[in-house]
Design an enzyme around this catalytic site. Sequence first.
Site, short mmCIF file in Angstrom:
data_model
loop_
_atom_site.label_atom_id
_atom_site.label_comp_id
_atom_site.label_asym_id
_atom_site.label_seq_id
_atom_site.Cartn_x
_atom_site.Cartn_y
_atom_site.Cartn_z
N LYS A 39 0.77 -1.36 -0.03
CA LYS A 39 -0.07 -0.05 0.06
C LYS A 39 0.67 1.41 0.19
O LYS A 39 2.13 1.23 0.41
CB LYS A 39 -0.85 0.00 1.20
CG LYS A 39 -0.14 0.09 2.65
CD LYS A 39 -1.07 0.18 3.70
CE LYS A 39 -0.29 0.29 4.93
NZ LYS A 39 -1.27 0.63 6.28
N ARG A 137 -9.66 1.46 15.05
CA ARG A 137 -9.29 2.10 13.82
C ARG A 137 -10.48 1.18 12.95
O ARG A 137 -11.63 1.14 13.45
CB ARG A 137 -8.12 1.75 13.19
CG ARG A 137 -7.61 2.60 12.08
CD ARG A 137 -6.02 2.57 11.70
NE ARG A 137 -5.73 1.46 11.06
CZ ARG A 137 -4.57 1.06 10.93
NH1 ARG A 137 -3.66 2.01 10.62
NH2 ARG A 137 -4.15 -0.19 10.68
N TYR A 270 17.34 31.17 4.83
CA TYR A 270 16.08 31.79 5.67
C TYR A 270 16.34 31.91 7.00
O TYR A 270 16.61 31.13 8.00
CB TYR A 270 14.80 31.30 5.24
CG TYR A 270 14.51 31.34 3.69
CD1 TYR A 270 14.26 32.48 3.18
CD2 TYR A 270 14.44 30.17 2.99
CE1 TYR A 270 13.76 32.77 1.80
CE2 TYR A 270 14.16 30.18 1.65
CZ TYR A 270 13.82 31.39 1.00
OH TYR A 270 13.82 31.51 -0.26
#
Length: 380
Positions: A39, A137, A270
């Site tokens: 997956k 879940r 930055y």
Amino acid sequence: MRGAASYNSVQVDLKALQANFKAVRSRLLPGIRIMAVVKADAYGHGLEAAAEAFARAGADCFGVGTVEEGVRLRRAGLAGEVVLLLGVAPGEAAEVVENRLSPVVFDPAGLAELSRLAERRAGMVGVHLKLDAGMGRFGVVPTDLTRLAALIARLPGLHLAGLMSHFPLADVPGAEERCREQWQLLQAGYAVCLPPADVPRPLLHMANSAALLRFPWAHGDLVRPGISLYGYSPLPAEFAGVVPPLQPAMSLHSRVLQVKELPAGHGVSYGHRYVTSGRTRLAVLPVGYADGYPRGISGRAEVLLRGHRAPLLGTICMNACMADISSLPLVQAGDEAVFLGRQGEGFIGADELAAWHGTISYEILCRIGAMNQRVYGPLS
């Protein structure tokens, strides 16, 4: 995108994937099947390529997230069982039947349509009924398990291919007794959901990578390794003794675009979160958070250059970062840089990168693999 296409690449060692599959298989008794979990685009390694590598190593069952991923595997010619771990959404039943996919089931919604389409095509759809044994879940609560199993048994065109759950604590030290209780809950549900003797019995499965390595008693009929197939252990260091040799399959390569010297007191990147304390030699590299390299590791990360570690200075930018090469005088523009993987004797793994970021290797692999071009090593 020029930066990703020209400068950066994820290299995936397919032989390493196969070696990991065989290492996992060596921990199992004969007859126990392996569902290779592919997956999330095979954890960033590439769905089709990874599945083919595992298939050549002996895998005949694959776990994907969505119907779309399952269809991709069928179009790539994969012949094994493909299990939809996220189930089937409304309107996807026709694709499930047409592509011989096996959805995980945790709700009665959509089962009648799946049955109707399977019967119309004179086929059978295997479904894997999921119990929530403590994960909180996906999955039915224990009191609803037999009702849903009975519904599956009544619907023509469907058969119960598996009864499954998931361990939420298999990687937690001291949680073995709780894991045993969750396994026993699944076993109890299995005992009351068995079909008649003339019907093939469903597979019993619950073990993810952590459970299959720690708990031989939880192997059941099938195990579902994920992260271990990609070369990383799901377990903390104290369990190193139960983990077979695994080979990280993914590496992230780039190259130095510019070398420059900055004087003392010069800000870098930055916010000038880093200011040079003395004359500093920098290598500017075209890797940043747009390439899946997290901005949150600024100030902690290192990169491999000529086989040595070089610290990254200042804030990681969208497509760039800067490495201190003051101690590496031979580094020059065009040199290879390795952000993940091995270079010479040096190695930076996804676990280390994840520790810099306060996350897990799974997330690092998914991000970096998804956001760069992939180059594959040969299959064995």
